[in-house]
Design a protein around this motif. Structure first.
Motif, mmCIF file in Angstrom:
data_model
loop_
_atom_site.group_PDB
_atom_site.id
_atom_site.type_symbol
_atom_site.label_atom_id
_atom_site.label_comp_id
_atom_site.label_asym_id
_atom_site.label_seq_id
_atom_site.Cartn_x
_atom_site.Cartn_y
_atom_site.Cartn_z
ATOM 1 N N PRO A 125 0.821 -1.212 0.000
ATOM 2 C CA PRO A 125 0.000 0.000 0.000
ATOM 3 C C PRO A 125 0.856 1.263 0.000
ATOM 4 N N LYS A 126 0.400 2.241 -0.761
ATOM 5 C CA LYS A 126 1.030 3.559 -0.776
ATOM 6 C C LYS A 126 0.182 4.480 0.097
ATOM 7 N N ILE A 127 0.768 4.995 1.179
ATOM 8 C CA ILE A 127 0.005 5.700 2.216
ATOM 9 C C ILE A 127 0.559 7.104 2.407
ATOM 10 N N TRP A 128 -0.362 8.065 2.509
ATOM 11 C CA TRP A 128 0.012 9.469 2.711
ATOM 12 C C TRP A 128 -0.686 9.994 3.963
ATOM 13 N N SER A 129 0.102 10.489 4.910
ATOM 14 C CA SER A 129 -0.413 11.203 6.069
ATOM 15 C C SER A 129 -0.223 12.690 5.806
ATOM 16 N N ALA A 130 -1.302 13.374 5.419
ATOM 17 C CA ALA A 130 -1.244 14.780 5.026
ATOM 18 C C ALA A 130 -1.472 15.677 6.237
ATOM 19 N N ALA A 131 -0.744 16.822 6.275
ATOM 20 C CA ALA A 131 -0.809 17.726 7.429
ATOM 21 C C ALA A 131 -0.511 16.945 8.708
ATOM 22 N N CYS A 132 0.667 16.316 8.728
ATOM 23 C CA CYS A 132 1.005 15.326 9.761
ATOM 24 C C CYS A 132 1.423 15.931 11.087
ATOM 25 N N SER A 133 1.630 17.245 11.146
ATOM 26 C CA SER A 133 1.996 17.908 12.395
ATOM 27 C C SER A 133 3.268 17.296 12.994
ATOM 28 N N ILE A 134 3.259 16.946 14.280
ATOM 29 C CA ILE A 134 4.465 16.507 14.978
ATOM 30 C C ILE A 134 4.810 15.041 14.716
ATOM 31 N N GLY A 135 4.067 14.380 13.836
ATOM 32 C CA GLY A 135 4.418 13.033 13.419
ATOM 33 C C GLY A 135 3.695 11.915 14.139
ATOM 34 N N ALA A 136 2.868 12.245 15.135
ATOM 35 C CA ALA A 136 2.175 11.189 15.884
ATOM 36 C C ALA A 136 1.280 10.353 14.975
ATOM 37 N N GLU A 137 0.631 11.005 14.019
ATOM 38 C CA GLU A 137 -0.292 10.281 13.132
ATOM 39 C C GLU A 137 0.433 9.313 12.192
ATOM 40 N N PRO A 138 1.441 9.763 11.422
ATOM 41 C CA PRO A 138 2.112 8.795 10.545
ATOM 42 C C PRO A 138 2.838 7.696 11.311
ATOM 43 N N TYR A 139 3.381 8.019 12.487
ATOM 44 C CA TYR A 139 4.012 6.964 13.283
ATOM 45 C C TYR A 139 2.962 5.972 13.794
ATOM 46 N N THR A 140 1.765 6.456 14.109
ATOM 47 C CA THR A 140 0.682 5.543 14.486
ATOM 48 C C THR A 140 0.371 4.586 13.344
ATOM 49 N N ILE A 141 0.287 5.123 12.124
ATOM 50 C CA ILE A 141 0.019 4.279 10.959
ATOM 51 C C ILE A 141 1.150 3.261 10.776
ATOM 52 N N ALA A 142 2.393 3.715 10.950
ATOM 53 C CA ALA A 142 3.533 2.807 10.825
ATOM 54 C C ALA A 142 3.467 1.696 11.870
ATOM 55 N N MET A 143 3.009 2.030 13.066
ATOM 56 C CA MET A 143 2.841 1.023 14.109
ATOM 57 C C MET A 143 1.787 -0.008 13.699
ATOM 58 N N LEU A 144 0.695 0.449 13.090
ATOM 59 C CA LEU A 144 -0.337 -0.476 12.615
ATOM 60 C C LEU A 144 0.218 -1.405 11.539
ATOM 61 N N LEU A 145 1.041 -0.856 10.646
ATOM 62 C CA LEU A 145 1.654 -1.690 9.611
ATOM 63 C C LEU A 145 2.575 -2.733 10.240
ATOM 64 N N GLU A 146 3.327 -2.313 11.235
ATOM 65 C CA GLU A 146 4.230 -3.243 11.917
ATOM 66 C C GLU A 146 3.448 -4.338 12.630
ATOM 67 N N LYS A 147 2.375 -3.952 13.312
ATOM 68 C CA LYS A 147 1.549 -4.934 14.024
ATOM 69 C C LYS A 147 0.946 -5.953 13.071
ATOM 70 N N ASN A 148 0.641 -5.505 11.857
ATOM 71 C CA ASN A 148 0.018 -6.398 10.882
ATOM 72 C C ASN A 148 1.030 -7.020 9.923
ATOM 73 N N GLN A 149 2.300 -6.898 10.272
ATOM 74 C CA GLN A 149 3.394 -7.571 9.581
ATOM 75 C C GLN A 149 3.479 -7.206 8.098
ATOM 76 N N ILE A 150 3.251 -5.921 7.812
ATOM 77 C CA ILE A 150 3.450 -5.409 6.449
ATOM 78 C C ILE A 150 4.827 -4.760 6.441
ATOM 79 N N ALA A 151 5.840 -5.591 6.291
ATOM 80 C CA ALA A 151 7.203 -5.194 6.626
ATOM 81 C C ALA A 151 7.769 -4.084 5.747
ATOM 82 N N ALA A 152 7.449 -4.089 4.459
ATOM 83 C CA ALA A 152 8.121 -3.177 3.543
ATOM 84 C C ALA A 152 7.338 -1.897 3.257
#
Length: 257
Positions: A97-124
């Motif tokens: 998946p190609k994912i865009w976190s727009a207006a991401c501010s201090i980064g909490a939102e895109p890092y949250t998404i990255a955590m979800l990807l890690e939890k669901n073993q979407i490694a790359a």
């Protein structure tokens, strides 16, 4: 006063590249007057001269007028729904998946998404994270957060994804940090470089005038693949989503038709 604001807004757009006229007037004018008074300026013209001549005043102005209030898993129940959508619609695809976190501010939102990807073993899979404010992007790249910004993060996830630091601070771990790529981007002026499988933009368009907001939603839709997902904030219901080629599939979650 309205004429003074019109002149000031035009100058900010021309000199700093921020179209203040696209934001709701009352909210933005209150923010400008607050930061102007803090600077010691008595008039908008005087404040304009301060911004022009002092890099510190300019940086403080830009930081104040952009909206940077956020946290991990903001509105946790909505992120739970978003994770279900990821699992059922996005992640089963054969391509990453190609994912865009727009207006991401201090980064909490895109890092949250990255955590979800890690939890669901979407490694790359990685996340593009953008914001108009270069100072806030620098903070996001550091990945250092205070305890209250992690209040929705479970103890298990804190241990898994963060390293505890002194003074009640937490550092995002490298395996999450390297999933997120930060870039400056202005939602109102810059092109949207899709196509994306997922666009997350939360608690930002609420500050735009209706015509600017609708233009952003249309550009989001255009930047999504067919079947792609748009996740908005808890105050940003898209009325008549079909006019943008979208359909609502959950609370504040839309799919491109």
């Amino acid at each position: 006063m309205e004429e003074e604001f019109a002149l000031f807004n035009a100058w900010v757009d021309r000199r700093l590249g921020i179209p203040l006229a696209a934001y709701k007037e009352n909210q933005m004018q209150r923010r400008i007057l607050t930061i102007m008074e803090n600077s010691g300026a008595k008039t908008l013209r005087e404040y304009q001269q301060l911004i022009e001549g002092d890099e510190g005043v300019r940086a403080a102005f830009l930081a104040h007028i952009t909206i940077n209030v956020t946290e991990f898993y903001r509105n946790k129940e909505l992120f739970d729904a978003f994770e279900r959508v990821l699992k059922t619609i996005v992640l089963p695809k054969t391509t990453l998946p190609k994912i865009w976190s727009a207006a991401c501010s201090i980064g909490a939102e895109p890092y949250t998404i990255a955590m979800l990807l890690e939890k669901n073993q979407i490694a790359a899979a990685n996340v593009l994270a953008t914001d108009i404010d270069t100072q806030i992007l620098a903070k996001a790249k550091q990945g250092l957060y205070r305890d209250h910004e992690l209040r929705n993060v479970s103890a298990v996830e804190r241990t898994r994804f963060f390293d505890a630091k002194e003074k009640n601070q937490f550092q995002i771990k490298p395996e999450i940090k390297r999933r997120v790529h930060f870039k400056q981007h202005d939602l109102l002026k810059d092109p949207y470089n899709g196509p994306f499988d997922v666009i997350v933009c939360r608690n930002v368009t609420i500050y735009f005038k209706s015509d600017a907001r609708d233009a952003v939603y249309q550009k989001f839709s255009d930047a999504l693949v067919p079947g792609g997902i748009l996740f908005t904030g808890a105050t940003e219901t898209i009325n008549f989503a079909e006019q943008f080629g979208l359909k609502k599939i959950d609370s504040f979650i839309y799919q491109k038709v």
